[in-house]
Write a protein that holds these residues in place. Structure first.
Motif, PDB file in Angstrom:
ATOM      1  N   PHE A 233       0.899  -1.073   0.031  1.00 53.64           N
ATOM      2  CA  PHE A 233      -0.153  -0.024  -0.113  1.00 53.64           C
ATOM      3  C   PHE A 233       0.919   1.444   0.066  1.00 53.64           C
ATOM      4  O   PHE A 233       1.733   1.254   0.985  1.00 53.64           O
ATOM      5  CB  PHE A 233      -1.004  -0.198   1.261  1.00 53.64           C
ATOM      6  CG  PHE A 233      -2.072   1.050   1.332  1.00 53.64           C
ATOM      7  CD1 PHE A 233      -3.272   0.732   0.577  1.00 53.64           C
ATOM      8  CD2 PHE A 233      -1.930   2.268   2.031  1.00 53.64           C
ATOM      9  CE1 PHE A 233      -4.081   1.664   0.466  1.00 53.64           C
ATOM     10  CE2 PHE A 233      -2.904   2.992   2.275  1.00 53.64           C
ATOM     11  CZ  PHE A 233      -3.943   3.029   1.298  1.00 53.64           C
ATOM     12  N   ARG A 249      -3.644   5.416   6.403  1.00 53.11           N
ATOM     13  CA  ARG A 249      -5.022   4.857   6.675  1.00 53.11           C
ATOM     14  C   ARG A 249      -5.299   3.712   5.635  1.00 53.11           C
ATOM     15  O   ARG A 249      -5.324   3.922   4.525  1.00 53.11           O
ATOM     16  CB  ARG A 249      -6.139   5.844   6.237  1.00 53.11           C
ATOM     17  CG  ARG A 249      -7.643   5.506   6.599  1.00 53.11           C
ATOM     18  CD  ARG A 249      -8.699   6.103   6.251  1.00 53.11           C
ATOM     19  NE  ARG A 249      -8.659   7.540   6.950  1.00 53.11           N
ATOM     20  CZ  ARG A 249      -9.257   8.683   6.390  1.00 53.11           C
ATOM     21  NH1 ARG A 249      -9.418   8.544   5.032  1.00 53.11           N
ATOM     22  NH2 ARG A 249      -8.905   9.725   7.186  1.00 53.11           N
ATOM     23  N   LEU A 250      -5.100   2.692   6.442  1.00 52.94           N
ATOM     24  CA  LEU A 250      -5.206   1.185   5.587  1.00 52.94           C
ATOM     25  C   LEU A 250      -6.257   0.508   5.968  1.00 52.94           C
ATOM     26  O   LEU A 250      -6.167   0.173   7.139  1.00 52.94           O
ATOM     27  CB  LEU A 250      -3.747   0.622   5.597  1.00 52.94           C
ATOM     28  CG  LEU A 250      -3.561  -0.704   5.027  1.00 52.94           C
ATOM     29  CD1 LEU A 250      -4.035  -0.749   3.716  1.00 52.94           C
ATOM     30  CD2 LEU A 250      -2.473  -1.543   5.357  1.00 52.94           C
ATOM     31  N   PHE A 251      -7.177   0.094   5.059  1.00 51.03           N
ATOM     32  CA  PHE A 251      -8.261  -0.683   5.239  1.00 51.03           C
ATOM     33  C   PHE A 251      -7.893  -2.012   5.221  1.00 51.03           C
ATOM     34  O   PHE A 251      -7.494  -2.394   4.255  1.00 51.03           O
ATOM     35  CB  PHE A 251      -9.455  -0.263   4.338  1.00 51.03           C
ATOM     36  CG  PHE A 251     -10.030   1.086   4.631  1.00 51.03           C
ATOM     37  CD1 PHE A 251     -11.303   1.204   5.565  1.00 51.03           C
ATOM     38  CD2 PHE A 251      -9.564   2.222   4.030  1.00 51.03           C
ATOM     39  CE1 PHE A 251     -11.553   2.294   5.567  1.00 51.03           C
ATOM     40  CE2 PHE A 251     -10.304   3.498   4.349  1.00 51.03           C
ATOM     41  CZ  PHE A 251     -11.190   3.279   5.138  1.00 51.03           C
ATOM     42  N   PRO A 254      -9.946  -5.616   2.305  1.00 48.93           N
ATOM     43  CA  PRO A 254      -9.891  -5.939   1.105  1.00 48.93           C
ATOM     44  C   PRO A 254      -8.825  -7.448   1.085  1.00 48.93           C
ATOM     45  O   PRO A 254      -8.643  -7.944   0.051  1.00 48.93           O
ATOM     46  CB  PRO A 254      -9.167  -4.896   0.242  1.00 48.93           C
ATOM     47  CG  PRO A 254      -9.322  -3.672   1.247  1.00 48.93           C
ATOM     48  CD  PRO A 254      -9.535  -3.949   2.298  1.00 48.93           C
ATOM     49  N   TYR A 255      -8.196  -7.629   2.280  1.00 46.49           N
ATOM     50  CA  TYR A 255      -7.204  -8.416   2.123  1.00 46.49           C
ATOM     51  C   TYR A 255      -7.384  -9.753   2.665  1.00 46.49           C
ATOM     52  O   TYR A 255      -8.430  -9.565   3.618  1.00 46.49           O
ATOM     53  CB  TYR A 255      -5.717  -7.889   2.622  1.00 46.49           C
ATOM     54  CG  TYR A 255      -5.439  -6.524   2.076  1.00 46.49           C
ATOM     55  CD1 TYR A 255      -4.855  -6.577   0.963  1.00 46.49           C
ATOM     56  CD2 TYR A 255      -5.537  -5.381   2.840  1.00 46.49           C
ATOM     57  CE1 TYR A 255      -4.547  -5.335   0.193  1.00 46.49           C
ATOM     58  CE2 TYR A 255      -5.168  -4.019   2.183  1.00 46.49           C
ATOM     59  CZ  TYR A 255      -4.776  -4.306   0.977  1.00 46.49           C
ATOM     60  OH  TYR A 255      -4.563  -2.807   0.393  1.00 46.49           O
TER      61      TYR A 255
ATOM     62  N   GLU B  93     -14.991   4.663   1.739  1.00 46.18           N
ATOM     63  CA  GLU B  93     -13.785   3.660   2.098  1.00 46.18           C
ATOM     64  C   GLU B  93     -13.488   2.657   0.900  1.00 46.18           C
ATOM     65  O   GLU B  93     -12.119   2.601   0.515  1.00 46.18           O
ATOM     66  CB  GLU B  93     -14.572   2.660   3.003  1.00 46.18           C
ATOM     67  CG  GLU B  93     -13.354   1.989   3.511  1.00 46.18           C
ATOM     68  CD  GLU B  93     -13.945   0.815   4.221  1.00 46.18           C
ATOM     69  OE1 GLU B  93     -14.901   0.792   5.055  1.00 46.18           O
ATOM     70  OE2 GLU B  93     -13.381  -0.667   4.179  1.00 46.18           O
ATOM     71  N   GLN B  96     -10.468   3.812  -1.183  1.00 43.28           N
ATOM     72  CA  GLN B  96      -9.120   4.012  -0.438  1.00 43.28           C
ATOM     73  C   GLN B  96      -8.546   2.830  -0.614  1.00 43.28           C
ATOM     74  O   GLN B  96      -7.417   2.655   0.192  1.00 43.28           O
ATOM     75  CB  GLN B  96      -9.532   4.659   1.203  1.00 43.28           C
ATOM     76  CG  GLN B  96      -9.780   5.935   1.018  1.00 43.28           C
ATOM     77  CD  GLN B  96      -9.898   6.313   2.240  1.00 43.28           C
ATOM     78  OE1 GLN B  96      -9.067   6.513   2.919  1.00 43.28           O
ATOM     79  NE2 GLN B  96     -11.192   6.523   2.954  1.00 43.28           N
ATOM     80  N   HIS B  97      -9.177   1.790  -1.010  1.00 45.03           N
ATOM     81  CA  HIS B  97      -8.375   0.561  -1.277  1.00 45.03           C
ATOM     82  C   HIS B  97      -7.461   0.588  -2.284  1.00 45.03           C
ATOM     83  O   HIS B  97      -6.718  -0.264  -2.017  1.00 45.03           O
ATOM     84  CB  HIS B  97      -9.417  -0.665  -1.477  1.00 45.03           C
ATOM     85  CG  HIS B  97     -10.582  -0.744  -0.241  1.00 45.03           C
ATOM     86  ND1 HIS B  97     -11.389  -1.706  -0.459  1.00 45.03           N
ATOM     87  CD2 HIS B  97     -10.555  -0.213   1.033  1.00 45.03           C
ATOM     88  CE1 HIS B  97     -12.216  -1.654   0.769  1.00 45.03           C
ATOM     89  NE2 HIS B  97     -11.438  -0.947   1.610  1.00 45.03           N
ATOM     90  N   ALA B  98      -7.581   1.462  -3.070  1.00 41.87           N
ATOM     91  CA  ALA B  98      -6.679   1.685  -4.252  1.00 41.87           C
ATOM     92  C   ALA B  98      -5.298   1.372  -3.779  1.00 41.87           C
ATOM     93  O   ALA B  98      -4.537   2.164  -2.812  1.00 41.87           O
ATOM     94  CB  ALA B  98      -6.904   2.660  -5.028  1.00 41.87           C
ATOM     95  N   ARG B 104      -5.625   6.748  -5.812  1.00 45.81           N
ATOM     96  CA  ARG B 104      -6.259   6.701  -4.408  1.00 45.81           C
ATOM     97  C   ARG B 104      -6.829   8.301  -4.147  1.00 45.81           C
ATOM     98  O   ARG B 104      -7.918   8.093  -3.707  1.00 45.81           O
ATOM     99  CB  ARG B 104      -5.655   6.036  -3.535  1.00 45.81           C
ATOM    100  CG  ARG B 104      -6.381   5.934  -2.029  1.00 45.81           C
ATOM    101  CD  ARG B 104      -5.659   5.011  -1.446  1.00 45.81           C
ATOM    102  NE  ARG B 104      -4.760   5.711  -0.711  1.00 45.81           N
ATOM    103  CZ  ARG B 104      -3.322   5.005  -0.448  1.00 45.81           C
ATOM    104  NH1 ARG B 104      -3.017   3.926  -1.329  1.00 45.81           N
ATOM    105  NH2 ARG B 104      -2.380   5.535   0.049  1.00 45.81           N
TER     106      ARG B 104
END
Lengths: 301, 790
Positions: A233, A249-251, A254-255, B93, B96-98, B104
């Protein structure tokens, strides 16, 4: 193939249904053939109950030496494929030896089963739960039916969850201070933090945050470690100057992450790390790895 | 090499555009089929083209604009998506996964725009988040464009007062805070560009930076558009924050551009009320910043503002605009040690213009500015910087233009000091400007004091300033400028005779310093100016006789005498002679016999000693005769002496015809119509006879030398004199004399050797016609003419 299948066609059809099959949550699971199947989801200490029905093929009778259902928790090492280590094994006898002429249904129940470990499909190890129905027959070979199911265990939010804060650097070259808001994250969590540049004397190009999974199997001399980068990221593009602070800010959603597993039955461990990587214009990499603990939070929905 | 770089760039740009278009195509397809996941994927890929580092800002802009257009479509899609029930928070949200930061953040800003519009969260929170996240882009060009995009999509969504996104009490502050922060960050990025990359590319980098500057400046524009920014907020927050950034960035290009931006973007009224703050920043700027242009711009704006309406003027006084500007300029000049002189002078010139607009009544301000200017210039000697010179000329011309009255400039004690620093040529030019101004406005300089000041100003024209340095001035130009000085002398005038006397003294003092080259130009106007006063004194004496007068004609004549004497050093005897005669005539009118006699004496001396050219002699003698003829003040003795001399001179002229003409002119000296005691027919006759003799001699000489008889024109002229005096009643002129002269002429004209001359023939014919006419007229005259036979 069809011929062979026809020849060895099992004498009866066995089907396994769970008593709360309709309402129970289904999750997808990759089986050993690489296909994705949908299977029910259980948690530790749950009662696994249902029915097993045996139906002889078109009116033939089936002789057997007894029918049983087993609930197995197995760990399979890929270097020793096909050899399962059962850490849980429960058996229920369903029928005494006899003959079955027509469809016959057996209820079964494993109450409050200890399933401390989660189903896991890793690089070198697999942990699976399975219901195994065996119709024992003397000469004709037994009829065995498997039903996989998935176990996931929720953990309550940790009462202490300190942030990770650290100052690192190369003398007279680069000094940064970074902070991740927590040390323990649940699987749908968001990593929030920032990187503060105290000193920048090298020309940075960019900065990434990686999530790495470290799976170690075996023990002692036979320990085998496999590290995978699950997420890369980009946090920063370009060269910062002293005093800049870059937000993180890392969601995590998705992983495909799992909780951290520590020493599962003395067979394997899975750990997660955040790796902060700074790359300079000559593509030199400077990084700092921090372990984070992953846990599964009870989903509210 | 350079061409190669440009070519490569072109190639990279087109590759970028191709990539962008391709992904945009897939994105459109996804949009058409409402496939959010694909839309995000392809839009991120599309935006990845903006990650390039290979393009110059100019080319990057092209790429950016294309992406911008595509993002508008995406934004529309997001909006529809939320209408279809997709949660905007989730969308926020999701983008923001990019994995790559640049795509992003572009996506985030795009969704953020929709988010604010949905009003599901306060605009201020969303904006705050966006601006915080944008910190991830530290690359100057990419960062500037991203933030510019943010500014673009957010500018109609600021939580401004009166906007639909208005928040709680501090809403305008939130809006301001957002824009200020974006501005600060953008400026930092912009400044950082300067310090990245190799030193040899500095010039190129500066060019690139200037291409990007409007991206930064746009923020200030946005700030000025925020309704909630009232004077208080501007004073308390906006301006200090902007200036803080400007000062702290320590970058020449940025400081210059942004200061100018601030001045141009915000209303004049605000500037006026915050002058101190704004000006306070100036001395803190880098020494290399072209602060003078900035301040000049400010003062020009304020000047125009002051000029726009009289109602705003009180505010100017109230905030003491002048004092503040003056102090600020002083500080700037002090702070910027190596500021060129012309910079300082430009500043003063601007301040002066401002003052003239705002405080036209405060001459002391103007003088103060000039004084400061002198201080700055002092110790530097004459300026040889053409730019500075130009500015000083502008500085000095401004008050002249404004007040249209040299009086004002003369009151400025520092004005001449400033002029001193001009080089000689420019000094003269400036003097000319001053004179032009006086002439144009027909201003009379009415006190000796002012005259003194004025001469101090234009001393470049009055005398050679540097004696060692001989001007290589064009003769033509010199004449031109001295002529204007001459014209100026005419303007030094007052009705008060006493003061006028003083003026004359002063003028004299100055023009006498002019040296031989200038005197011929300056003395005549001076003389006539003085004579004018003489004449006025006369008329005054007639009116109020007996009163004690300080200035008497006698004094004036004394002065004149001395002044004209000065011309002898030139020498221009003819001019001096004319002036003497002129004065003599004036003295005559004042009944000052000795004075008049003295003037004549001087004239005669000049004639005898200095005028040697025969042509000049002829002219001079005629002048003398003409003047003498009009003199009535002389007693018999003096008169005789002078007349005698004049006749003597006449007969000593070189050429016979000249002699003849001078001698017959002298005849007039003995016959004055209005004075009965001056009617001496005897001597008239004597003169005419002598003239006739000389004419004869001339004729003979012509015969002897050229073999043809000379012109008879002299005879005809004498005939005319005969007729004149005959008519006047000079008894010595008889019919016989006239008759015989007519015969003589006729004879000469018909002579064999005579070459016919049409002019002469015509002259004679008209003379005869006159006789005939008089005969025909009848009455006494006709009686007189009757005997003459034609």
């Amino acid at each position: 193939m069809n011929f062979i299948i026809g020849a060895f066609k099992p004498a009866c059809n066995v089907s396994i249904t769970f008593s709360d099959g309709k309402s129970r949550k289904q999750v997808s699971l990759k089986n050993e053939n690489g296909q994705t199947v949908t299977v029910p989801l259980f948690h530790n200490q749950e009662t696994i109950a249902g029915k097993i029905s045996v139906e002889p093929v078109s009116g033939k009778k089936v002789e057997h030496n007894g029918i049983k259902v087993e609930l197995l928790g197995q760990i399979e090492m890929y270097f020793d494929r096909g050899n399962f280590y059962d850490f849980t094994s429960l058996v229920r006898e369903l029928d005494v030896p006899g003959e079955i002429y027509e469809r016959k249904t057996y209820p079964f129940e494993f109450s409050s089963v200890e399933m401390p470990y989660e189903t896991y499909n890793g690089a070198n190890v697999r942990l699976r739960y399975v219901l195994k129905v065996t119709i024992s027959r003397g000469y004709a070979g037994s009829v065995v039916e498997h039903q996989d199911f998935v176990v996931r265990n929720y953990t309550p939010p940790p009462s202490i969850n300190n942030s990770i804060k650290m100052e690192v650097g190369i003398e007279d070259c680069l000094h940064i201070e970074f902070e991740y808001n927590k040390g323990k994250y649940h699987l749908k969590d968001v990593i929030v933090g920032k990187i503060y540049f105290l000193l920048v004397r090298i020309k940075l190009k960019n900065m990434d945050l990686e999530i790495r999974r470290r799976e170690s199997t075996g023990s002692g001399a036979n320990t085998h470690v496999e590290t995978e980068t699950l997420a890369k990221f980009e946090l920063m593009d370009g060269a910062p100057v002293r005093g800049e602070s870059i937000p993180i800010r890392l969601f995590l959603s998705p992983y495909e992450l799992t909780p951290t597993y520590r020493n599962i039955n003395n067979k394997f461990s899975v750990k997660y790390y955040l790796n902060l990587v700074l790359v300079d214009e000559e593509d030199r990499r400077y990084f700092k790895q921090q372990e984070i603990t992953m846990y599964r939070l009870q989903e509210t929905s | 090499m350079i061409a190669g770089v440009a070519e490569d760039e072109e190639k990279w740009l087109s590759a970028g555009i191709t990539g962008l278009q391709q992904n945009a195509f897939y994105m459109h397809r996804a949009l058409d089929s409402n496939n959010l996941k694909d839309a995000l994927k392809y839009s991120a890929q599309m935006l990845s083209e903006l990650r390039t580092s290979r393009l110059s800002p100019h080319k990057y802009y092209e790429l950016y604009m294309r992406a911008f257009d595509e993002l508008r479509k995406l934004e529309m899609f997001f909006k529809e998506e939320t209408n279809r029930g997709c949660s905007i928070v989730e969308l926020y949200e999701l983008v923001q996964h990019a994995g790559n930061i640049l795509p992003r953040l572009y996506l985030l800003c795009t969704v953020g725009s929709v988010y604010i519009r949905s009003k599901e969260a306060p605009a201020k929170d969303v904006l705050k988040d966006l601006i915080e996240m944008c910190r991830g882009i530290q690359h100057p060009v990419r960062g500037l464009f991203l933030r510019s995009y943010l500014s673009q999509v957010s500018r109609d969504k600021l939580p401004d007062i009166g906007s639909e996104y208005e928040g709680d009490a501090d809403t305008a502050m939130d809006a301001v805070e957002f824009v200020l922060q974006n501005f600060t960050e953008m400026n930092k990025l912009w400044v950082r560009m300067q310090h990245q990359g190799p030193a040899r590319d500095k010039e190129k980098r500066e060019k690139e930076r200037s291409e990007l500057r409007d991206l930064v400046g746009k923020n200030l524009h946005v700030l000025s558009q925020i309704e909630g920014v009232d004077l208080d907020m501007y004073r308390e927050t906006v301006l200090p924050r902007v200036l803080e950034q400007v000062v702290n960035c320590k970058d020449e290009i940025a400081q210059y551009y942004l200061m100018d931006c601030v001045i141009q973007v915000f209303p004049d009224e605000y500037h006026l009320q915050t002058l101190e703050t704004l000006l306070g920043a100036c001395p803190q700027l880098q020494p290399s910043v072209d602060i003078k242009t900035v301040l000049a711009g400010l003062m020009e704006r304020l000047s125009n503002y002051a000029a726009s309406s009289a109602e705003v003027l009180p505010t100017f006084f109230q905030v003491e605009a002048f004092a503040k500007l003056n102090i600020a300029i002083g500080k700037v000049i002090e702070a910027q040690d190596d500021m060129p002189i012309y910079g300082a002078v430009t500043l003063y010139a601007s301040l002066l213009t401002f003052t003239l607009h705002v405080h036209p009544d405060r001459l002391d301000y103007v003088d103060q500015i000039l004084g400061a200017c002198v201080k700055k210039l002092s110790g530097k000697g004459k300026l040889d910087d053409s730019k500075a010179t130009k500015q000083i000329v502008a500085l000095l011309s401004a008050p002249l233009e404004k007040y249209k009255d040299i009086d004002t400039a003369l009151k400025l004690s520092n004005y001449p000091h400033v002029m001193e620093y001009l080089d000689n040529g420019t000094n003269k030019e400036m003097s000319n400007v001053i004179i032009q101004s006086i002439m144009k406005n027909r201003t009379c300089i009415s006190t000796a004091e002012k005259v003194e000041a004025l001469f101090e100003l234009i001393k470049g024209l009055i005398k050679d300033i540097d004696e060692n340095l001989q001007d290589e001035l064009d003769e033509e130009d010199f004449k031109e400028e001295q002529n204007s000085v001459a014209r100026l002398i005419q303007m030094l005038y007052t009705d008060d005779t006493e003061e006028m006397m003083k003026i004359i003294h002063t003028v004299r003092k100055h023009i006498l310093t002019g040296g031989p080259k200038r005197l011929p130009f300056t003395v005549p106007p001076f003389a006539f100016s003085a004579l004018k006063l003489v004449r006025r004194l006369q008329s005054q004496n007639e009116n109020v006789s007996g009163e004690e007068v300080a200035a008497t004609p006698k004094d004036i004549f004394q002065i004149l005498m001395q002044t004209i004497e000065a011309l002898s050093s030139v020498p221009v005897p003819e001019l001096a002679l004319r002036l003497y005669l002129q004065c003599a005539e004036a003295a005559n009118d004042s009944d000052l016999e000795p004075v008049a006699y003295e003037f004549f004496t001087q004239a005669y001396i000049l004639y005898e000693e200095e005028i040697s050219d025969s042509k000049a002699q002829v002219t001079s003698i005629h002048l003398i005769i003409g003047t003498l003829q009009r003199m009535h003040v002389f007693g018999v003795e003096n008169k005789d002496t002078l007349t005698h001399k004049a006749t003597g001179y006449s007969s000593k002229l070189l050429k016979k015809p000249d002699q003849c003409r001078a001698v017959y002119a002298c005849s007039h000296l003995f016959w004055l119509d209005e004075h009965n005691d001056m009617k001496d027919g005897e001597r008239v006759m004597l003169c005419l006879k002598r003239a006739l003799r000389i004419a004869n001699a001339a004729q003979q000489m012509a015969n002897a030398t050229r073999g043809s008889s000379g012109s008879v024109v002299l005879f005809i002229e004498i005939l005319n004199k005969y007729l004149y005096f005959y008519e006047k009643g000079v008894s010595q002129i008889t019919i016989d004399l006239i008759q015989s002269l007519i015969e003589l002429v006729k004879q000469e004209m018909s002579g064999e050797n005579t070459t016919p001359e049409p002019a002469t023939d015509a002259f004679f014919a008209s003379t005869l016609r006159y006789i005939q006419f008089q005969k025909d007229k009848g009455g006494v005259v006709a009686e007189k003419y009757k005997p003459i036979k034609v």
